[in-house]
Design an enzyme around this catalytic site. Structure first.
Site, short mmCIF file in Angstrom:
data_model
loop_
_atom_site.label_atom_id
_atom_site.label_comp_id
_atom_site.label_asym_id
_atom_site.label_seq_id
_atom_site.Cartn_x
_atom_site.Cartn_y
_atom_site.Cartn_z
N ASP A 1 6.79 2.30 1.74
CA ASP A 1 6.56 3.47 0.82
C ASP A 1 7.59 4.69 1.18
O ASP A 1 8.19 5.33 0.31
CB ASP A 1 5.30 4.23 1.03
CG ASP A 1 4.15 3.20 0.65
OD1 ASP A 1 3.86 2.77 -0.45
OD2 ASP A 1 3.63 2.38 1.69
N GLU B 1 8.79 7.93 -8.96
CA GLU B 1 8.52 6.54 -9.47
C GLU B 1 7.64 6.40 -10.76
O GLU B 1 6.59 7.04 -10.70
CB GLU B 1 8.08 5.58 -8.44
CG GLU B 1 8.25 4.15 -9.03
CD GLU B 1 7.89 3.17 -8.11
OE1 GLU B 1 8.90 2.60 -7.47
OE2 GLU B 1 6.85 2.72 -7.94
N ASP C 1 7.52 8.30 -3.83
CA ASP C 1 6.90 7.05 -4.17
C ASP C 1 5.33 7.25 -4.27
O ASP C 1 4.52 7.25 -3.22
CB ASP C 1 7.22 5.92 -3.35
CG ASP C 1 6.50 4.47 -3.59
OD1 ASP C 1 6.64 4.25 -4.91
OD2 ASP C 1 6.09 3.83 -2.76
#
Length: 189
Positions: free
Chosen positions: A141, A68, A7
């Protein structure tokens, strides 16, 4: 399949490794968050993220890195930092000879929770359940990195089958077009 989920972010970059067996069986291997001071130069912050990802790749030996995909936000500075961090992760993975898969936030949410509009709390709850963790990963996260890895474990086999089917369909279409062209040439003689 072992997946390193990332992430990306300049201030907090979530890292999570998940191992997937057959079907929907997954287990957590490791999770952490790389933090960089906002007052540091961007190059130094990106370097710290690159160093951490290199260490994780060396230590956990993933088969693929799932990152991501950056999506449009109202805060342009945040999007730029996220894109820079994601690019550095992709570069480090590529240099290590690993494939990189990008997943949108809605793809990840849909894979893990069943809804592409799930909030962070729902994602964290489902990641905790799916991976049978003793406690929810913190901060968000970390949970997001694990969710990315789970998403890839679950989506990659279907994506591979789709790619094979598309390749077969393209080959059938190519053979058919060649036969039609040959028949047309024969009739023209």
């Amino acid at each position: 399949m072992r997946v390193l989920g990332v992430d990306p972010g300049l201030t907090r970059c979530g890292l999570g490794v998940v191992e997937g067996g057959g079907g929907r069986e997954v287990r957590a291997v490791a999770v952490d968050v790389v933090r960089t001071p906002p007052d540091d130069e961007v190059a130094a912050r990106l370097g710290a993220i690159a160093d951490a990802v290199e260490r994780w790749i060396a230590e956990h030996r993933p088969d693929v890195v799932a990152v991501e995909r950056v999506f449009s936000q109202h805060n342009v500075r945040s999007v730029i930092g996220t894109a820079q961090a994601g690019g550095v992760v992709a570069l480090v993975a590529g240099r290590a000879g690993l494939p990189v898969a990008f997943h949108t936030p809605s793809e990840v949410k849909a894979a893990v929770t069943g809804s592409g509009r799930a909030d962070k709390a729902q994602v964290t709850t489902m990641v905790t359940r799916v991976l049978a963790l003793d406690a929810p990963p913190r901060p968000a996260d970390a949970a997001d990195a694990l969710a990315l890895a789970v998403c890839h474990c679950w989506r990659a086999p279907m994506a591979a089958r789709m790619a094979q089917a598309e390749a077969r369909a393209a080959e059938v279409a190519r053979v058919h077009a060649a036969k039609v062209a040959a028949a047309t040439r024969r009739r023209a003689r």
